[in-house]
Each structure stands twice: as C-alpha cells, then as structure tokens.
Design a protein around this motif. Structure first.
Motif, mmCIF file in Angstrom:
data_model
loop_
_atom_site.group_PDB
_atom_site.id
_atom_site.type_symbol
_atom_site.label_atom_id
_atom_site.label_comp_id
_atom_site.label_asym_id
_atom_site.label_seq_id
_atom_site.Cartn_x
_atom_site.Cartn_y
_atom_site.Cartn_z
ATOM 1 N N HIS A 84 -13.800 -53.399 34.093
ATOM 2 C CA HIS A 84 -14.044 -52.650 35.328
ATOM 3 C C HIS A 84 -15.547 -52.491 35.530
ATOM 4 O O HIS A 84 -16.245 -51.930 34.701
ATOM 5 C CB HIS A 84 -13.387 -51.267 35.259
ATOM 6 C CG HIS A 84 -11.926 -51.306 35.559
ATOM 7 N ND1 HIS A 84 -11.188 -50.162 35.773
ATOM 8 C CD2 HIS A 84 -11.068 -52.338 35.697
ATOM 9 C CE1 HIS A 84 -9.934 -50.508 36.033
ATOM 10 N NE2 HIS A 84 -9.839 -51.812 35.992
ATOM 11 N N THR A 85 -16.024 -52.974 36.668
ATOM 12 C CA THR A 85 -17.462 -52.933 36.910
ATOM 13 C C THR A 85 -17.910 -51.627 37.554
ATOM 14 O O THR A 85 -19.077 -51.275 37.490
ATOM 15 C CB THR A 85 -17.882 -54.102 37.816
ATOM 16 O OG1 THR A 85 -17.140 -54.016 39.044
ATOM 17 C CG2 THR A 85 -17.603 -55.441 37.145
ATOM 18 N N GLN A 126 -22.267 -49.247 39.862
ATOM 19 C CA GLN A 126 -21.765 -50.614 39.976
ATOM 20 C C GLN A 126 -22.573 -51.417 38.960
ATOM 21 O O GLN A 126 -23.776 -51.616 39.140
ATOM 22 C CB GLN A 126 -21.946 -51.161 41.394
ATOM 23 C CG GLN A 126 -21.441 -52.566 41.584
ATOM 24 C CD GLN A 126 -19.962 -52.732 41.315
ATOM 25 O OE1 GLN A 126 -19.143 -51.875 41.641
ATOM 26 N NE2 GLN A 126 -19.593 -53.845 40.725
ATOM 27 N N GLY A 127 -21.912 -51.872 37.912
ATOM 28 C CA GLY A 127 -22.683 -52.419 36.794
ATOM 29 C C GLY A 127 -23.495 -51.292 36.182
ATOM 30 O O GLY A 127 -22.989 -50.193 35.968
ATOM 31 N N ASN A 128 -24.768 -51.559 35.935
ATOM 32 C CA ASN A 128 -25.637 -50.544 35.337
ATOM 33 C C ASN A 128 -26.420 -49.739 36.363
ATOM 34 O O ASN A 128 -27.139 -48.811 35.989
ATOM 35 C CB ASN A 128 -26.647 -51.203 34.384
ATOM 36 C CG ASN A 128 -25.984 -51.729 33.134
ATOM 37 O OD1 ASN A 128 -24.934 -51.243 32.747
ATOM 38 N ND2 ASN A 128 -26.593 -52.715 32.514
ATOM 39 N N GLY A 135 -23.206 -52.330 31.272
ATOM 40 C CA GLY A 135 -22.107 -52.402 32.221
ATOM 41 C C GLY A 135 -20.836 -51.772 31.711
ATOM 42 O O GLY A 135 -19.741 -52.030 32.240
ATOM 43 N N SER A 136 -20.959 -50.922 30.688
ATOM 44 C CA SER A 136 -19.752 -50.342 30.105
ATOM 45 C C SER A 136 -19.879 -48.827 30.000
ATOM 46 O O SER A 136 -19.738 -48.132 30.999
ATOM 47 C CB SER A 136 -19.488 -50.983 28.746
ATOM 48 O OG SER A 136 -18.295 -50.467 28.186
ATOM 49 N N SER A 191 -12.730 -45.464 36.521
ATOM 50 C CA SER A 191 -13.271 -46.808 36.698
ATOM 51 C C SER A 191 -12.355 -47.610 37.600
ATOM 52 O O SER A 191 -11.174 -47.282 37.769
ATOM 53 C CB SER A 191 -13.474 -47.509 35.346
ATOM 54 O OG SER A 191 -12.238 -47.845 34.736
ATOM 55 N N THR A 193 -12.007 -51.861 39.544
ATOM 56 C CA THR A 193 -12.520 -53.235 39.516
ATOM 57 C C THR A 193 -13.696 -53.396 40.456
ATOM 58 O O THR A 193 -14.316 -54.427 40.492
ATOM 59 C CB THR A 193 -11.429 -54.251 39.899
ATOM 60 O OG1 THR A 193 -10.884 -53.884 41.170
ATOM 61 C CG2 THR A 193 -10.324 -54.265 38.870
ATOM 62 N N GLY A 194 -13.987 -52.387 41.256
ATOM 63 C CA GLY A 194 -15.143 -52.463 42.136
ATOM 64 C C GLY A 194 -14.704 -52.389 43.574
ATOM 65 O O GLY A 194 -13.627 -52.845 43.929
#
Lengths: 114, 116
Positions: free
Chosen positions: B29-30, B50-52, B72-73, B94, B96-97
């Motif tokens: 999951h981003t 979103q990401g980092n 990213g986690s 979280s 998937t975006g």
C-alpha cells in the motif's frame, strides 16, 4: 466544504429487528462512498458504493447509493448483538486535490439488545 | 503483513512529554493516512502520505505534531510537549493509493493516548 450527515445518531433495537441507517452527503466531485463498522477502535471496511441503484450485499448487511439525491442507506436484517457498533460513512471525491482525505460522518451508534 | 499494525496499543504519558506512535501499513500500500478520534467524536484527518512524501499536512492541529514515513512503509507520528487535549485514539490507515480507482482505506487497531 464537504459535509456528511448520518442519522439517526443512535439507535437501540432488539435482536431480530431490521434497521436502516442513513448517510447524506455534499461532496465536490463525488466518486464513491464507503461504509465502515467501528466496534472498539479500528473501523472495518464494509462496502464501497460507486454506482447509483446497485445494491451491495454481504450476509445480512446491504447498502445502496442514490447519487441524484446524495444519500446512501445501510440495512441490517435480523440484527444480532454482534452488530452493535458505530457505523460510519465517508464519501470519496475524484482524484485530485483532496481525493485522499475522507470526510467521515459522526456515525450512527447501533445497540442491539438480546 | 496481513493488516495495518500500530504500536503501542496504549500509551499513558505526562503532560509536556514527547510521544511517538508507529504505523506499519499493509504491504504494497503506497498511501498512508493518520486520523485521530477524541472521545465521542468522529474521525479527524491529520495527514496523508503518498510514498514517503506528505502532500497534505493540513489536518495537523499544531506544530507540535509531525509525521514521517521512510522506505515507503512505516510511518511515525510524533507529538511534542503533549497536552491533555491530545488524548485520543490515533488511527492509521493504508490504501493502494487514491489514483488506482479503489480507495478503501484499511485501518489499524489504533493507539489510545492518554495525557495526564
């Protein structure tokens, strides 16, 4: 500003009763609506509704969306004590600024008594 | 992992101390979100990753609140100089975006923070 109103705020029923929970919304660029059940801390996902008039069903729970009238209902038939929880709805706008930010309603607190 | 995990599950701290809350999202999951829920209140959005990167920090209630996400986690929400009004359940979710067409957010079990 996005607005989500859930009704009733609380509801007490006996086991076996059928309940209907309401969610009305005003959201710019509406895409979908989510329903969650929150028992203790974490909301658990129930349904995502995107199309008007198509009922989604999971066991005794079902939900439908009306994009013209801007509302959704969640039905629970043959309620059980395990259905006691706060039920939350949250509309999602299309991708773009703010699409990730869910605006939750205050929820409907359902209490099912034996 | 199988679901979103958060730690600690409960935290009691004295007013003025700093606390760190951790969230480990579902693998792959981003998008990652922090919310808080005060007693008897609805869910209040705090921040989204979103990401980092955090495109939206608008929900953070004050500059005592900060969050970061690495690799990213895992994400950490830090509250400095805690106040009693910070007492709440802090929930992480979280997905998937937001641009994948599916945006249901899966929530962790939350951290109940009590500031005495």
């Amino acid at each position: 500003e996005d607005k989500v109103v859930q009704s009733p705020l609380s509801l007490v029923v006996h086991e076996g009763d059928t309940v209907t929970l309401n969610c009305s919304y005003e959201v710019t660029n509406f895409r979908s609506l989510l329903w969650y059940k929150q028992e203790k801390k974490a909301p658990t996902f129930l349904f995502m509704l995107t199309s008007s008039g198509i009922e989604k069903k999971s066991g005794r729970l079902s939900s439908i969306l009306d994009k013209k009238e801007l509302f959704s209902i969640l039905n629970i038939t043959a309620t059980q004590t395990g259905d006691s929880a706060v039920y939350l709805c949250a509309p999602i706008p299309y991708s773009g600024a703010g699409s990730y930010q869910l605006t939750f309603g205050k929820g409907t607190k359902l209490s099912v008594i034996p | 992992g199988a679901g979103v995990s958060q730690s600690p599950s409960n935290k009691v701290t004295e007013k003025g101390k700093d606390v760190e809350l951790r969230c480990d999202p579902i693998s792959g999951h981003t998008a990652l979100y922090w919310y808080r829920q005060s007693l008897g209140q609805g869910l209040e959005f705090l921040i989204y990753f979103q990401g980092n990167s955090a495109p939206d920090k608008s929900g953070l209630p004050s500059d005592r609140f900060s969050a970061e996400r690495t690799g990213g986690s895992v994400s950490t929400l830090t509250i400095q100089r805690t106040q009693q009004e910070d007492s709440a359940v802090y929930l992480c979710a979280s997905s998937t975006g937001p641009d994948r067409g599916r945006n249901e957010q899966y929530f962790g079990p939350g951290t109940r923070l009590t500031v005495t």
